[in-house]
Every structure is written in C-alpha cells, then in structure tokens.
Design an enzyme around this catalytic site. Structure first.
Site, PDB file in Angstrom:
ATOM      1  CE1 TYR A 131      -4.294  -2.540   1.280  1.00  0.00           C
ATOM      2  CE2 TYR A 131      -4.331  -1.568   3.455  1.00  0.00           C
ATOM      3  CZ  TYR A 131      -4.284  -1.600   1.966  1.00  0.00           C
ATOM      4  OH  TYR A 131      -4.291  -0.271   1.536  1.00  0.00           O
ATOM      5  CG  ASP A 190      -8.950  -2.313 -11.988  1.00  0.00           C
ATOM      6  OD1 ASP A 190      -9.392  -3.147 -11.754  1.00  0.00           O
ATOM      7  OD2 ASP A 190      -8.381  -1.264 -11.252  1.00  0.00           O
ATOM      8  CG  ASP A 201      -4.896 -11.058 -11.337  1.00  0.00           C
ATOM      9  OD1 ASP A 201      -4.064 -10.554 -10.597  1.00  0.00           O
ATOM     10  OD2 ASP A 201      -5.288 -12.349 -10.861  1.00  0.00           O
ATOM     11  CB  ALA A 243      -0.515   2.846  -4.112  1.00  0.00           C
TER      12      ALA A 243
HETATM   13  P1  NAD Z   1      -9.936   0.365  -4.954  1.00  0.00           P
HETATM   14  O1  NAD Z   1     -10.207  -0.897  -3.960  1.00  0.00           O
HETATM   15  O2  NAD Z   1     -11.016   1.338  -5.195  1.00  0.00           O
HETATM   16  O3  NAD Z   1      -9.174   0.285  -6.108  1.00  0.00           O
HETATM   17  C1  NAD Z   1      -8.146  -0.925  -6.309  1.00  0.00           C
HETATM   18  C2  NAD Z   1      -8.095  -1.232  -7.522  1.00  0.00           C
HETATM   19  O4  NAD Z   1      -7.220  -2.261  -7.915  1.00  0.00           O
HETATM   20  C3  NAD Z   1      -9.368  -1.724  -7.950  1.00  0.00           C
HETATM   21  O5  NAD Z   1      -9.867  -1.239  -9.364  1.00  0.00           O
HETATM   22  C4  NAD Z   1      -9.396  -3.163  -8.290  1.00  0.00           C
HETATM   23  O6  NAD Z   1     -10.279  -3.795  -8.877  1.00  0.00           O
HETATM   24  C5  NAD Z   1      -7.843  -3.442  -8.732  1.00  0.00           C
HETATM   25  N1  NAD Z   1      -7.315  -4.615  -8.332  1.00  0.00           N
HETATM   26  C6  NAD Z   1      -6.935  -5.217  -7.375  1.00  0.00           C
HETATM   27  N2  NAD Z   1      -6.542  -6.201  -7.349  1.00  0.00           N
HETATM   28  C7  NAD Z   1      -5.919  -6.534  -8.817  1.00  0.00           C
HETATM   29  C8  NAD Z   1      -5.242  -7.230  -9.582  1.00  0.00           C
HETATM   30  N3  NAD Z   1      -4.715  -8.627  -9.036  1.00  0.00           N
HETATM   31  N4  NAD Z   1      -5.224  -7.001 -10.956  1.00  0.00           N
HETATM   32  C9  NAD Z   1      -5.775  -5.772 -11.576  1.00  0.00           C
HETATM   33  N5  NAD Z   1      -6.216  -4.937 -10.577  1.00  0.00           N
HETATM   34  C10 NAD Z   1      -6.705  -5.334  -9.469  1.00  0.00           C
HETATM   35  O7  NAD Z   1      -8.877   1.279  -3.663  1.00  0.00           O
HETATM   36  P2  NAD Z   1      -8.381   2.550  -3.692  1.00  0.00           P
HETATM   37  O8  NAD Z   1      -8.706   3.034  -2.366  1.00  0.00           O
HETATM   38  O9  NAD Z   1      -8.474   3.172  -4.746  1.00  0.00           O
HETATM   39  O10 NAD Z   1      -6.966   2.207  -3.381  1.00  0.00           O
HETATM   40  C11 NAD Z   1      -6.028   2.340  -4.466  1.00  0.00           C
HETATM   41  C12 NAD Z   1      -4.585   1.809  -3.790  1.00  0.00           C
HETATM   42  O11 NAD Z   1      -4.213   2.731  -2.955  1.00  0.00           O
HETATM   43  C13 NAD Z   1      -4.356   0.397  -3.102  1.00  0.00           C
HETATM   44  O12 NAD Z   1      -3.147  -0.062  -3.556  1.00  0.00           O
HETATM   45  C14 NAD Z   1      -4.385   0.943  -1.684  1.00  0.00           C
HETATM   46  O13 NAD Z   1      -3.580  -0.078  -0.901  1.00  0.00           O
HETATM   47  C15 NAD Z   1      -3.648   2.303  -1.479  1.00  0.00           C
HETATM   48  N6  NAD Z   1      -4.373   2.988  -0.537  1.00  0.00           N
HETATM   49  C16 NAD Z   1      -5.456   3.303  -0.560  1.00  0.00           C
HETATM   50  C17 NAD Z   1      -5.974   4.181   0.671  1.00  0.00           C
HETATM   51  C18 NAD Z   1      -7.084   4.942   0.439  1.00  0.00           C
HETATM   52  O14 NAD Z   1      -7.459   5.356   1.836  1.00  0.00           O
HETATM   53  N7  NAD Z   1      -7.876   4.995  -0.463  1.00  0.00           N
HETATM   54  C19 NAD Z   1      -5.018   4.195   1.583  1.00  0.00           C
HETATM   55  C20 NAD Z   1      -3.959   3.721   1.714  1.00  0.00           C
HETATM   56  C21 NAD Z   1      -3.217   3.104   0.524  1.00  0.00           C
END
Ligand code: NAD
Ligand code: UDP
Length: 332
Positions: free
Chosen positions: A162, A49, A74, A131
């Site tokens: 997105y 992360d 990243d 995801a």
């Molecule tokens: P979040 O923002 O809490 O978590 C995303 C994580 O990805 C963070 O820890 C961030 O630092 C990390 N990240 C982002 N870009 C990065 C990169 N280039 N390299 C390394 N790490 C990176 O979001 P979330 O709600 O936990 O969502 C997690 C996943 O689930 C996402 O892919 C999101 O699209 C998908 N999702 C979530 C939901 C929801 O309702 N929470 C709904 C649909 C899809």
C-alpha cells in the site's frame, strides 16, 4: 430486502463546480460520499469500481439520479470515460487487512490504475486528483507530519504494498504534471471514519464499533499507546473538493489534527455506544505507525479548509449507522 439507505452526511455548503467528474473507486467508503457530494452540487458523475472492497449498495441513493452512472471495471485496465473535467482516483484497498489480503491488486491500483486515470486526464484536459495517504510517511519520525517530511517506510514489509503503491502513484502523478503538463493534485488523506465503512474491513473504527455494539471486548493492538487522528468523512470529502477546485498541486494533508491514543479511541467508542465492553490488548502488528497526526497548515492556508466535525458527534453518527445496519434484514 436491501439494507437501509444512508442519509447523506455531506453538508449543503459543499458545492463543487465541475460539469462531469470521473470517480475511480467511487463505490467505496470515501468514494461513495464524494460521488454524493458531487451529484448534490450538480456535477454529473461516472463512478468506476470493480467492487473489490466497495459495494454498489453504498450508491443506492444515487441510482435514480440522471446525473449518476456506475460502471463495473478494474481501473488497472485502461478504459474510455468520455468527456470529463476532473478525475478523482480513490480506487485502492485502504484498510491494512484488505490491502494485505489483496497485495497485487493494491500495487496494480496504485501503479496501473493511477496511470489509467492520468491518461484520461491528459486526453481530456481534466484535473486529476490522487487520493494518497498518510501512510507515505510510514512510521514517522517527525510529529506532527508536514508534507515536506519524506517518511520512514519499510519497502518490503507487510504494509509496503500500500505505502509504496501510493508513493509510486505520487511520483507518477508529478511525472505526468512535469512531462505532459497535466493539471494534477495530490491529497494525503489521514484516517477517515464514518457511515459506510464495511463492518468487516478490519480498521479500528468499524472493529471497535461492532465489538462495542455486540458487547464483545475491544481488541486493541500492542500497548494501545500508538496514536491516530480521526477525521469525519464529510470533512475529508470537503477537503478533497476544496483541493480539486483549487489550482494547488499539493501534496496537501487532509486530516484532523486531534491526536488520540488507539486505546482512548476504543474507550470513547464504548462509552458513546453505551456498551460495557472493556479493552483487551492483543498482539501488536508489524510496522504499525506509532504516532500519526497531520500538520494541516498547508490545507488551512492554501485551501481555507479545516475539519469541523467534533469527534463525539462523528462517532455518535457512525455508531448509530452501524447499529441501524445490524438491525437491518440481510440482503437476499
Ligand atoms: P474503500 O476500500 O472503502 O474504497 C476503495 C474503493 O476502490 C472500493 O470501492 C474498491 O472496490 C475500489 N477499487 C479497488 N481497486 C480497484 C480497481 N482496481 N478498480 C476499480 N475499483 C477498485 O477505501 P476508502 O477508505 O474509501 O479509501 C478510498 C481511497 O482513499 C483509497 O485510495 C485510500 O487509499 C484513500 N485513503 C483513505 C483513507 C481512509 O482513512 N479511509 C486514508 C488515507 C487514504
Ligand atoms: N487497531 C486495533 N484494533 C483493531 C484494528 C486496528 O487496535 O481491531 C489498531 C491498529 O493496529 C493501528 C490503529 O488501530 O494501531 C489504526 O488501525 P487502522 O487499521 O484503523 O488504520 P491504520 O491507521 O493502521 O491504517
């Protein structure tokens, strides 16, 4: 002082069966609960992360575990993860406020980040789980949304960074499956909520909960009649694990089919929080999907999965967590 640790919301019955997992984006909201579930079930986890929207504090409970390793990186830049049996790709900003603040990072996480994860899965012979999101359906014209619906997405609107990144990520995942025979799966996650959402991430649940706890008006966009279907995070994680452990390619909707208006969600949160806060209508946001509800027939039939946590119970736990965070001393 560090903030209080978060008790696991993962049920004991969740028992993954991988030797070593790579979780991209594992320091985020959903990812941290997934890492915890995997480790709890005996799987070694490498979490990668860059902390764009996630926090190392989300993983405090795992820091002493011999099964857990956290690496800051990243994922848009290729890297070596060592031997893994499964790759979960959750690395992407997910809140509309976050991804509009980080448009290029979001596009890169969906494109370059997905390819990094797929290359690792291909090299390791690992299963790859993307995801993805209900946002691939855009402002859907079909209700509830089945996986066969192709969506209604504005390709250049504010949400496109997105939506299109995830649509590209799905296309890339299926291209690796067809071209290189990588064992892949696509989960389309619908709105998930629970402890460890960032108070300022801009999504409706953290916003409404923080506003209710502070006795401030609950800022509902537009008319508040747009709908969402909220899934508690332990249910979502159980769905992701069920898909990973199956041989299904998906896409499979992972969400709770209990559809509510956004105004009703706000009012419900105020009541559970015991707050006198009232709903305040504010400007609508561009391209806001008006009705969102998953058709989870496929998840039920192929994975034997469906959500089990009632909304009242999930919101109560979430509100308690936010209240506890608000009382905790700020980190040094
Ligand atoms: P979040 O923002 O809490 O978590 C995303 C994580 O990805 C963070 O820890 C961030 O630092 C990390 N990240 C982002 N870009 C990065 C990169 N280039 N390299 C390394 N790490 C990176 O979001 P979330 O709600 O936990 O969502 C997690 C996943 O689930 C996402 O892919 C999101 O699209 C998908 N999702 C979530 C939901 C929801 O309702 N929470 C709904 C649909 C899809
Ligand atoms: N929303 C709202 N008030 C807020 C934040 C969001 O009314 O403070 C609305 C938003 O416009 C959308 C719904 O709540 O209609 C869900 O928004 P969220 O950002 O949680 O996720 P989305 O489903 O849009 O990705």
């Amino acid at each position: 002082m560090t903030p209080p640790r978060t008790r696991s919301v993962i049920q004991d019955s969740v028992r993954p069966r991988f030797g070593r997992a790579l979780v991209l984006g594992g320091a985020g909201f959903v990812g941290s609960h997934l890492c915890e579930a995997l480790v709890t079930g005996g799987t070694a986890v490498l979490c990668v992360d860059n902390f764009l929207t996630g926090r190392p504090e989300n993983l405090l409970d795992l820091e002493d575990s011999a099964l857990f390793e956290l690496r800051e990186h990243d994922v848009s830049v290729p890297f070596d993860a060592g031997p893994v049996d499964v790759v979960f790709h959750l690395a992407s900003a997910a809140s509309p406020v976050d991804y509009q603040h980080y448009p290029l990072e979001t596009l890169h996480a969906g494109s370059l980040g997905t390819e990094s994860g797929l290359q690792i899965a291909r090299a390791q012979g690992a299963r790859f789980l993307l995801a993805s999101t209900s946002e691939v359906y855009g402002d859907a014209q079909v209700h509830p949304q089945p996986e066969g619906y192709f969506g209604n997405v504005n390709p250049i609107g504010p949400r496109s960074v997105y939506d299109e990144a995830k649509r590209y990520a799905e296309a890339l995942t299926f291209a690796y499956r067809r071209t290189y025979r990588v064992d892949t799966a696509v989960a389309r996650i619908f709105n998930t909520y629970g402890p460890r959402m960032r108070p300022g991430d801009g999504r409706m649940v953290p916003n409404f909960v923080c506003q209710a706890l502070a006795g401030e008006p609950l800022t509902v966009t537009g008319t508040g009649t747009q709908t969402r279907s909220l899934c508690y995070v332990s249910d979502t994680v159980a769905g992701l694990l069920a898909l990973a452990e199956s041989d299904q390619p998906g896409p499979v909707n992972i969400g709770n089919p209990h559809e509510q208006t956004v105004a009703d969600v706000a009012r419900r949160i105020a009541v559970i929080a015991g707050s006198g806060s009232a709903v305040q209508l504010i400007d609508a946001v561009a391209d806001d999907p008006q009705r969102r509800c998953p058709d989870i027939t496929r998840a039920r039939e192929y994975l034997g999965w469906e959500p089990t946590v009632p909304i009242e119970e999930g919101l109560r736990t979430t509100i308690s967590w936010f209240a506890e965070q608000a009382r905790a001393p700020a980190p040094n």
